[in-house]
Design a protein around this motif. Structure first.
Motif, PDB file in Angstrom:
ATOM      1  N   ASN C  26      -2.642  -4.398   5.483  1.00 56.12           N
ATOM      2  CA  ASN C  26      -3.821  -4.020   6.279  1.00 56.12           C
ATOM      3  C   ASN C  26      -3.563  -3.026   7.399  1.00 56.12           C
ATOM      4  O   ASN C  26      -4.274  -2.044   7.533  1.00 56.12           O
ATOM      5  CB  ASN C  26      -4.510  -5.271   6.834  1.00 56.12           C
ATOM      6  N   LEU C  27      -2.547  -3.269   8.196  1.00 57.08           N
ATOM      7  CA  LEU C  27      -2.366  -2.369   9.342  1.00 57.08           C
ATOM      8  C   LEU C  27      -1.092  -1.538   9.241  1.00 57.08           C
ATOM      9  O   LEU C  27      -0.596  -1.016  10.252  1.00 57.08           O
ATOM     10  CB  LEU C  27      -2.431  -3.170  10.645  1.00 57.08           C
ATOM     11  N   GLU C  28      -0.600  -1.382   8.033  1.00 58.45           N
ATOM     12  CA  GLU C  28       0.616  -0.590   7.834  1.00 58.45           C
ATOM     13  C   GLU C  28       0.432   0.895   8.099  1.00 58.45           C
ATOM     14  O   GLU C  28       1.320   1.567   8.610  1.00 58.45           O
ATOM     15  CB  GLU C  28       1.042  -0.686   6.362  1.00 58.45           C
ATOM     16  N   GLY C  29      -0.708   1.409   7.677  1.00 57.09           N
ATOM     17  CA  GLY C  29      -0.875   2.871   7.632  1.00 57.09           C
ATOM     18  C   GLY C  29      -0.328   3.368   6.314  1.00 57.09           C
ATOM     19  O   GLY C  29       0.865   3.260   6.028  1.00 57.09           O
ATOM     20  N   ASN C  30      -1.225   3.880   5.476  1.00 64.11           N
ATOM     21  CA  ASN C  30      -0.822   4.367   4.165  1.00 64.11           C
ATOM     22  C   ASN C  30      -1.562   5.660   3.866  1.00 64.11           C
ATOM     23  O   ASN C  30      -2.656   5.895   4.395  1.00 64.11           O
ATOM     24  CB  ASN C  30      -1.187   3.328   3.084  1.00 64.11           C
TER      25      ASN C  30
ATOM     26  N   SER D  11      -6.532   5.463   7.016  1.00 63.39           N
ATOM     27  CA  SER D  11      -5.137   5.151   6.718  1.00 63.39           C
ATOM     28  C   SER D  11      -4.824   3.669   6.907  1.00 63.39           C
ATOM     29  O   SER D  11      -3.763   3.206   6.489  1.00 63.39           O
ATOM     30  CB  SER D  11      -4.205   5.936   7.646  1.00 63.39           C
ATOM     31  N   PHE D  12      -5.722   2.973   7.565  1.00 62.82           N
ATOM     32  CA  PHE D  12      -5.505   1.551   7.792  1.00 62.82           C
ATOM     33  C   PHE D  12      -6.578   0.767   7.032  1.00 62.82           C
ATOM     34  O   PHE D  12      -7.608   1.330   6.653  1.00 62.82           O
ATOM     35  CB  PHE D  12      -5.566   1.251   9.297  1.00 62.82           C
TER      36      PHE D  12
END
Lengths: 342, 342, 342, 342
Positions: C26-30, D11-12
């Motif tokens: 969820n809050l990784e940043g992808n 991104s999140f």
């Protein structure tokens, strides 16, 4: 009705020889849908004139129809068409290309309406982004909307760029006769067959009642064309009417004879207008004449001449107007109009 | 070439009077795109004949084109077309309706190709499910693909069902002349104008070189039709060619005279075939004759007659064939064929 | 709310392990649009499981979307889709395939919903007529709409017919887990990769929140797929959500474990209904159970159970109903329903 | 992976409260396709917030999909869309609108990407020509592609022009939260409901996993929307996932709270960059920051920061880049990036 008819090159029917050829077929009985000897012979004639024996030649009814049917046949759904902002397909076809699902990527041009390789490269670069439409086909017209023509050098450069970049080159020849017959053009039918993937030979604007020949030179684009032609309403039940007309147009050079005549009439008109002190918008080498007129000149024209308003001119209060000649324009028509304007 | 030409009703050009009317316009100079006095007068004529002053009349070029352009104009993207499984739009138009984005919901019929209100109701019920296409237009043809005709009672019942259920009724009249001129039909043009939302009067199959008149009686379907006609390639540049033909067809009753003639020739042929002991597939009251032939009879036909194979017959080894008459069919053609088959 | 939930296999969210995998990202940043390591690993996993290293694997959001995007990507405008009359694309997708311009050519089937090579041949023969749509893609579903499965022999025969006739074979695997996990099926993922040109692995109906994997094994169909996926709204901005779910589904066999469970629950239910004397419509080997009920039985169901009315049964006054199991169906749910019906 | 993530606002995953709301529904069992209490409550919430009880609220999955589905639903085939040349629909949607058959009529704008009534009038005048597409819908975005916002006066003027000219006004609100929460905006949801015919409230770019709410305020555009949503693949089987997220976003103001936070982070970043002597491309009042960088600055960014190249800058050798903030951007992220660039 106005006395002088220069509105366009589809105000008259067919050249009398074309009409006679068509009338001769009337009660013969022929197979439908283009499966007749007239179409066969006309297709052979076109392949011969193009020196392109592998070309597939298809007869369709009108110009808008031919453009969108060809484009729909040639492209995959995610592919787009690069064309001049001023092109017929981008304006006066009521969104016909988009109605087949394809985006037109318009490029601005000067008043000549011609595309150049230099313009295409940045667009190709930008569209490497896969969130954008993939440019796949470059559409040009010869003559262009403003009556200008491509030279062999220009078309060769465009063709090379297209082939280097996986693009198809499609040439709308609604006024191809006038273009090829122009002193400004050094192109021939075999050049077009060699340099494009497909092009059209317009009948409607050069002496036919109706009909456009689509010449598909790229073998990869040829299969199954009849099915999409049928699907888009472009198969004429009495298909021999198209074949007989194109045979009459092309077998003895009538097509180019008419085009040369129309060009000569336009040149005569253009020279006469210049002599009258009129300003031209472009110096057209084909059968369309574009002049910049003020309100007074326009009013004089309105009283005697059928013509078309083209666009607002840059000079305030002035308008670009178009006068068009065709096979049926007589020297007396030109001279009469000039005299009346004097 | 085979001696007897019964392949279809578009094997010949135009009735000589129609061709003459068209030829007379040839070098007049006329406005393009249908904005000419011929189209204007022909539209008035049709409105008068239909007793429907509010009708919008549009001329298009061919049948497939007229069907898909009308359907695309009338429907919203999620709406579908109810039609007979055997209908022309569901088969021989190469997916033209679907190419405009609309699903056809086909209903099986008997060999007569006619839809009934009873068939429609379960489909309407099922399609209340909003995961399915919304049925919105019922397409029928008169005459049907197999040459049969609707009676006034039948069309009235269909019309009522459509109006009760928010459905449009569109009648493909590619062979309307033959249908209305049939002794089996009690329908008139005013009936069609009253009972349908739009219908066509076919020129191609009854004495014109090309051309279909689309009569839009429902005012809600009329606005902006020119724009979609243009978009779908259905605007003829030299539009007066259509107007002049329809004027010639309709002003003195030539259209129905030709249709009666074609029907009479078909009846003569049908009677003759029965007398020869041939089996008919349907007992057609219009200009199409359908016979069931074995291999031997087919071989005899092949030697002398242009006709069409229609479909396999139920009897093994037999084929349903179609023989079609038109304005150009002479009694001698019919009698000659019958004599040759004897 | 009703006590027993057998309405369908998309009434519950995701398997807890799938939801956990998704939440961890969820809050990784992808990176967006599927250009992330989750999608990369899930694509590799699928290629491995299919033993098809050259396959292109694309993640899309829903089943209807996947079907029409694939079909629009694979076909040319004049090409049509052969499918069972009862297929999902021919009914419950609101004309989605036709909205991309392609006609579906429906073939009637028995209640099993399966196509056979024998059925296809006459259609192919008839469509050699170039006035008709060109059949180009055969669409089947495994499991079918009625929960039946193809055997390896059946799929091999269809595949051979397709390849012999230039047809693409596309398999809708919205319920592929249940099909492959069924004791009635001897097919595997490598079989599908070998025998079809493209197929889908459905996530939505087997433990994912959303998501379908499209496996394109035919290299000719792979280029530019992202562009049409984007064009049809099938690219998820947060694309890793699909990759993370498919990774969780496939890396340790959870996908087939859930499918086996759902099938077992359906078998238990089916056996129980038979024991109660109920009539089944088909003897389904997957996770859908179809029973024929009279009004009284239906009323009892209505009081306690969410299910779906499928179609009218042949027996007057009877209805075919559908009960569906999934990963979230517990044995107690089945037994409870059966007890309540007893 | 780069240390600072400013590539975009998707991104999140979801805001933790939104994810929690979604997870709570996981094993409840809910009706599919949006026919569930979550969607019902979220629709009511939106109608209340918009003070527009007659609005129809539809949940769709992604932005491109919402745009083309709405446009396809609202327009007739011959109608076109007026939009900024720089608009998302005219560029980064891979021709999605054209794939539904509609031409986009692009208007050039300044870097702010905003349309003005003055620009529209000449286009409307030109398109009275019935050979052109009929302009019918004006599409704007708030915030625009370059992060700028419309004022109430500007939107009122556009709305009045549209209503005076029979045009629909559709507002793409993919970044509506950021726009309405901006100090530069005096618009409210009730203003949008009153001044547009339809607009969207974007979830994806403001704290949802996925999902856009389409608010159709014009009753004429509301009927049958579910059918086209289904047809275009925009109906989520597990539809409650959208409803639950929008309920969580909107019931306690979380949506605007996140937007204000993102805007504040962007303002902090913008101020910091200015303090560092960087040049801004536009002075954005929302969550997107655009800077003009030379090669050296770009290289420094590349080492530490995920961002997007936007377009070439006018200054040779310079590039416009975009940095985007969102709910997950912490002050430390901004300050850390600024420190690293110092």
């Amino acid at each position: 009705m106005r006395r002088y008819l220069f509105r366009n090159d589809y105000s008259f029917g067919a050249h009398p020889k074309v009409l006679a050829a068509l009338a001769e077929t009337n009660l013969e009985g022929n197979a439908g849908y283009g499966d007749d000897p007239y179409c066969g012979r006309a297709q052979d004639l076109i392949r011969d004139l193009c020196q392109c024996p592998q070309a597939k030649v298809e007869f369709l009814i009108g110009g808008t129809q031919t453009n969108f049917t060809a484009i729909a046949a040639f492209l995959r759904p995610w592919e787009g068409v690069i064309a001049a902002e001023s092109s017929h397909i981008n304006g006066h076809e009521s969104g016909a290309v988009e109605a087949t699902g394809h985006k037109i990527l318009p490029l601005p041009t000067g008043p000549d309406g011609k595309l150049t390789p230099e313009q295409l490269l940045p667009l190709l670069e930008r569209h490497k982004d896969v969130h954008l439409v993939k440019p796949r086909l470059v559409e040009i017209a010869d003559a262009t909307e403003s009556g200008m023509v491509y030279t062999k050098a220009e078309l060769t450069a465009l063709s090379r760029l297209c082939r280097d970049n996986g693009l198809l080159l499609f040439l709308d020849g609604a006024r191809l006769g006038s273009a090829l017959a122009s002193p400004a053009s050094d192109l021939t039918l075999p050049d077009l067959a060699r340099l494009t993937d497909a092009f059209t030979i317009g009948g409607t604007k050069n002496g036919a009642l109706l009909g456009e020949a689509l010449v598909i030179t790229d073998p990869a684009l040829q299969p199954d064309f009849f099915r999409i032609k049928k699907q888009r309403g472009a198969v004429l039940a009495k298909g021999w009417l198209l074949g007989a007309q194109f045979e009459a147009l092309l077998k003895d050079g009538l097509y180019f004879e008419m085009a040369r005549h129309a060009n000569a009439m336009a040149a005569r008109l253009q020279a006469g207008l210049k002599a009258l002190g009129w300003t031209l918008w472009v110096d057209s080498p084909t059968n369309q004449v574009f002049a910049v007129v003020d309100a007074a000149a326009k009013a004089r024209l309105d009283a005697i001449c059928a013509y078309e308003e083209w666009c607002p001119a840059q000079e305030p209060g002035h308008t670009v107007i178009r006068l068009v000649t065709c096979f049926a324009t007589a020297p007396e028509d030109v001279d009469g109009l000039l005299a009346a304007l004097r």
